[in-house]
Motif scaffolding. Structure first.
Motif, PDB file in Angstrom:
ATOM      1  N   TYR A  80       7.008  -9.117  -4.837  1.00 32.48           N
ATOM      2  CA  TYR A  80       7.938  -9.973  -4.089  1.00 32.48           C
ATOM      3  C   TYR A  80       9.388  -9.715  -4.496  1.00 32.48           C
ATOM      4  CZ  TYR A  80       5.091 -12.958  -1.171  1.00 32.48           C
ATOM      5  OH  TYR A  80       4.292 -13.431  -0.167  1.00 32.48           O
ATOM      6  N   GLN A 132       6.501  -4.132   1.492  1.00 31.72           N
ATOM      7  CA  GLN A 132       5.647  -5.068   2.242  1.00 31.72           C
ATOM      8  C   GLN A 132       4.169  -4.687   2.069  1.00 31.72           C
ATOM      9  OE1 GLN A 132       7.492  -4.617   6.056  1.00 31.72           O
ATOM     10  NE2 GLN A 132       8.861  -6.385   5.746  1.00 31.72           N
ATOM     11  N   ILE A 135       2.971  -5.842  -1.342  1.00 31.42           N
ATOM     12  CA  ILE A 135       2.644  -7.280  -1.373  1.00 31.42           C
ATOM     13  C   ILE A 135       1.252  -7.514  -0.813  1.00 31.42           C
ATOM     14  CG2 ILE A 135       3.210  -9.498  -0.333  1.00 31.42           C
ATOM     15  CD1 ILE A 135       6.126  -8.814  -0.706  1.00 31.42           C
TER      16      ILE A 135
END
Length: 138
Positions: A80, A132, A135
């Motif tokens: 994150y 992304q 994550i």
């Protein structure tokens, strides 16, 4: 235990004696293996060692699981943080591209500067997509 034993004539005498004997008996039979006095202690100590070894393995597996969960959580938080950094990177690369594009339109920058700005913007967008994906993976 209980029993009945019948003996016939006594044949070991000369002449044989013709007497019959019938014996009735009742008793308690006890059987104990003396070797078990020595084997029992060894078996008990072996069982205690096995229990202790199993408990240690369980504790070790529990600790390893806890460490793996903690490491996965840390990687998730780092992913994150990387996403926030990559978003800022994309924003800055976009601003840089806009500035270079304006300079190029005004003939103040070369085509190579424009290509460099375009490449850095594209690279930042790829890194954002990778963040992304990280994550989702973590």
């Amino acid at each position: 235990m209980a029993g009945n034993h019948f003996d016939g004539p006594i044949t070991i005498e000369v002449p044989p004696i013709n007497k019959n004997f019938n014996y009735w008996y009742v008793g308690v039979g006890i059987s104990y293996n003396l070797a078990s006095l020595y084997k029992t202690n060894k078996a008990a100590s072996r069982s205690k060692l096995t229990i202790r070894r199993t408990q240690e393995r369980y504790d070790d597996a529990s600790e390893q699981t806890g460490l793996a969960v903690q490491a996965a959580y840390v990687r998730y938080i780092e992913a994150y943080e990387q996403l926030v950094t990559r978003k800022k990177n994309v924003e800055l690369a976009g601003q840089n591209y806009t500035v270079i594009a304006n300079r190029y339109k005004n003939e103040l920058a070369l085509i190579t500067d424009m290509l460099d700005a375009s490449n850095s913007k594209l690279s930042a967008e790829v890194q954002l997509a990778n963040a992304q994906i990280d994550i989702a993976f973590n």
